[in-house]
Design a protein around this motif. Structure first.
Motif, short mmCIF file in Angstrom:
data_model
loop_
_atom_site.label_atom_id
_atom_site.label_comp_id
_atom_site.label_asym_id
_atom_site.label_seq_id
_atom_site.Cartn_x
_atom_site.Cartn_y
_atom_site.Cartn_z
N ALA A 98 -34.55 -14.85 31.86
CA ALA A 98 -33.50 -13.80 30.76
C ALA A 98 -34.16 -14.10 29.41
N ASP A 99 -33.53 -12.76 28.44
CA ASP A 99 -34.72 -12.47 27.00
C ASP A 99 -33.32 -12.36 26.57
N LEU A 100 -32.36 -11.60 26.52
CA LEU A 100 -31.70 -10.92 26.17
C LEU A 100 -30.35 -11.14 27.15
N PHE A 101 -29.03 -11.67 26.28
CA PHE A 101 -27.87 -12.23 26.68
C PHE A 101 -26.64 -10.43 25.80
N LEU A 102 -26.53 -9.82 27.17
CA LEU A 102 -25.65 -8.81 26.08
C LEU A 102 -23.91 -8.84 26.96
N SER A 103 -22.71 -9.70 26.05
CA SER A 103 -21.58 -10.12 26.11
C SER A 103 -20.54 -9.01 25.38
N GLN A 104 -19.42 -9.56 27.04
CA GLN A 104 -18.65 -8.39 26.85
C GLN A 104 -17.86 -9.00 25.74
N GLU A 115 -24.57 -24.59 21.75
CA GLU A 115 -25.66 -25.89 22.52
C GLU A 115 -27.40 -24.87 22.20
N GLY A 116 -26.86 -24.35 21.27
CA GLY A 116 -28.31 -24.41 20.82
C GLY A 116 -29.63 -23.14 22.00
N ARG A 117 -28.80 -22.54 22.62
CA ARG A 117 -29.50 -21.39 23.71
C ARG A 117 -30.25 -20.04 23.08
N LEU A 118 -28.98 -20.17 21.77
CA LEU A 118 -29.96 -18.40 21.25
C LEU A 118 -31.17 -18.23 19.95
N ALA A 119 -32.12 -17.80 20.26
CA ALA A 119 -32.74 -17.56 18.73
C ALA A 119 -32.28 -16.88 17.78
N ASP A 120 -33.05 -17.34 16.91
CA ASP A 120 -32.68 -16.48 15.53
C ASP A 120 -33.06 -15.56 14.71
N ALA A 135 -22.86 -13.79 13.74
CA ALA A 135 -22.30 -15.69 13.70
C ALA A 135 -23.03 -16.12 11.94
N ASP A 136 -22.57 -16.91 12.18
CA ASP A 136 -22.85 -17.34 10.50
C ASP A 136 -24.10 -18.11 11.00
N ASP A 137 -24.57 -18.80 12.04
CA ASP A 137 -26.17 -18.84 11.50
C ASP A 137 -27.13 -18.13 12.17
N GLY A 138 -26.91 -16.73 12.57
CA GLY A 138 -28.00 -15.84 12.61
C GLY A 138 -28.81 -15.48 14.25
N SER A 139 -27.67 -16.18 14.65
CA SER A 139 -27.74 -16.34 16.43
C SER A 139 -28.02 -15.74 17.32
N TRP A 140 -26.72 -14.28 17.20
CA TRP A 140 -25.91 -13.37 17.22
C TRP A 140 -25.22 -12.75 16.31
N VAL A 141 -25.35 -11.30 17.28
CA VAL A 141 -24.90 -10.20 16.67
C VAL A 141 -23.59 -9.19 16.83
N VAL A 269 -10.38 -8.39 15.32
CA VAL A 269 -11.54 -7.14 16.13
C VAL A 269 -12.34 -8.09 16.66
N ASN A 270 -12.01 -8.28 18.05
CA ASN A 270 -13.68 -8.91 18.75
C ASN A 270 -14.48 -8.00 18.92
N VAL A 271 -15.57 -8.53 18.91
CA VAL A 271 -16.87 -7.59 19.07
C VAL A 271 -17.01 -8.29 20.89
N ALA A 272 -17.93 -7.35 20.85
CA ALA A 272 -19.20 -7.31 22.27
C ALA A 272 -20.58 -7.61 21.67
N GLY A 273 -21.11 -8.29 21.69
CA GLY A 273 -22.63 -8.61 21.33
C GLY A 273 -23.88 -8.66 21.80
N VAL A 274 -25.02 -9.51 21.12
CA VAL A 274 -25.88 -9.58 22.13
C VAL A 274 -26.27 -10.80 20.88
N GLY A 275 -27.41 -11.18 21.87
CA GLY A 275 -28.31 -12.39 21.55
C GLY A 275 -29.59 -12.53 22.41
N VAL A 276 -30.62 -13.73 21.06
CA VAL A 276 -31.99 -13.26 22.58
C VAL A 276 -32.13 -14.44 22.62
N ILE A 277 -32.29 -14.82 24.04
CA ILE A 277 -32.63 -15.63 24.84
C ILE A 277 -33.59 -17.11 24.15
#
Length: 355
Positions: A98-104, A115-120, A135-141, A269-277
């Protein structure tokens, strides 16, 4: 080969345990029929992105087709429940294709980030979205937002309560509709746990259940109960009402919306978001895809098709009469902390909210 740490084994076991519970408990109505379509990925094809999508195929496939055209990258997709896909990504670890995780929701992204599975992500991408929705750590938006609201019947209710804590009062006994097995309600409860602590949340759940609320499987029938005069209030996400208005016309919809105030957990206010694996072979292409999802074209798609809030700076919603996002008195919360859904489900069972 590096052996997994005890902490990682625990995390995988916890999320793997959570995934079937999430599947049993359901998800947001618009994401409830995710499907199980799976496509294998041949890394030799070069710029081909494998997306794990927790948003259902009917909803997101047209946008991913636009992504292909906009970025020039072929897109292959594995659809499923966000929690199940997060568990799968943890199990696959560094071997994932997987390259990208698009979450509900933010919670599943938070579980992977923990668990450190998302890239900055690049700062330029992060800066497109307010800090509250990334994310505060810049791992997802976040790519789209949904606000918790109280739907009410103006024929019976002069003013809806400003806090979900008011819903335990005798005046609302038997008059509130909600969907306890729905992911959006469970995320709200998780938010309350983060904001007010487990003891206060447990007490609210017990008091709320004792007030005999009306139980529905999903948000859509809960809203319909208010619209049809069967309930006076309903706990839902904002877009269900706006979708109903778009389909039936404002003059045909009796129910109205009220946004809780003063940072109440009911205004989450919740979000759908995305992160790079992390360690994706196509990280540059994946980052390009993130930027597309934050583009005006994609943000407008979310606004027009799902009635959700666009989150990228400079993009405004086309939904008539939708309050601006910055006008909502939402609670100040780190959305990554919504990952503790397993504890929420245990509390819901303990208090009898779900079986």
């Amino acid at each position: 080969m590096r052996r997994p740490t005890a902490r990682r084994i625990t995390a995988i076991a916890a999320v793997a345990l959570l995934a079937p519970l999430m599947a049993a408990c359901g998800s947001d109505d618009k994401d409830s029929d995710s499907g199980s379509g799976t496509k294998s990925k041949d890394k030799s094809e070069g710029q081909t992105l494998l997306v794990y999508s927790g948003r259902n195929e009917e909803l997101i496939a047209p946008l991913l087709e636009k992504l292909e055209k906009a970025t020039g990258n072929k897109v292959e997709v594995r659809y499923g429940d966000s929690a199940e896909l997060a568990a799968q990504l943890l199990e696959e670890g560094g071997k994932t294709k997987a390259d990208l995780f698009l979450s509900q929701d933010a919670g599943a992204l938070g579980a992977l980030s923990k668990e450190g599975r998302l890239a900055d992500l690049p700062q330029a991408s992060l800066d497109k979205v307010d800090k509250a929705f990334r994310a505060d750590d810049g791992s997802w938006v976040g790519v789209s937002g949904r606000a918790r609201v109280i739907a009410y019947d103006p024929r019976k209710v002069d003013k809806a309560p400003d806090s979900v804590h008011d819903l335990t009062k005798p005046e609302w006994k038997g008059k509130v509709a909600y969907a306890p097995t729905n992911a959006s309600f469970q995320a709200f409860v998780t938010g309350m746990r983060v904001l007010e602590g487990d003891d206060a949340t447990r007490k609210w759940l017990k008091d709320f259940k004792a007030n005999d609320p009306q139980v529905y499987e999903k948000n859509t029938p809960a809203l319909a109960a208010v619209n049809d005069g069967k309930a006076e209030l309903a706990l839902i996400n904002h877009y269900y009402w706006y979708e109903k208005v778009a389909e039936e016309g404002a003059d045909k919809v009796n129910a109205k919306l009220h946004y809780p105030t003063k940072g109440d957990p009911g205004a989450l206010v919740n979000v759908a978001g995305v992160g790079v694996i992390k360690d994706s072979d196509e990280s540059a292409a994946a980052e390009k895809a993130v930027d597309f999802l934050l583009s005006k074209e994609a943000q407008t798609y979310f606004s027009d098709e799902t009635k959700e809030y666009p989150l990228a700076a400079g993009v405004t919603s086309n939904v008539k009469d939708l309050p601006p996002l910055d006008s909502i008195d939402a609670p100040d919360i780190d959305l990554s902390k919504l990952e503790s859904l397993e504890e929420t489900l245990a509390m819901l069972r303990e208090t009898g909210i779900v079986s």
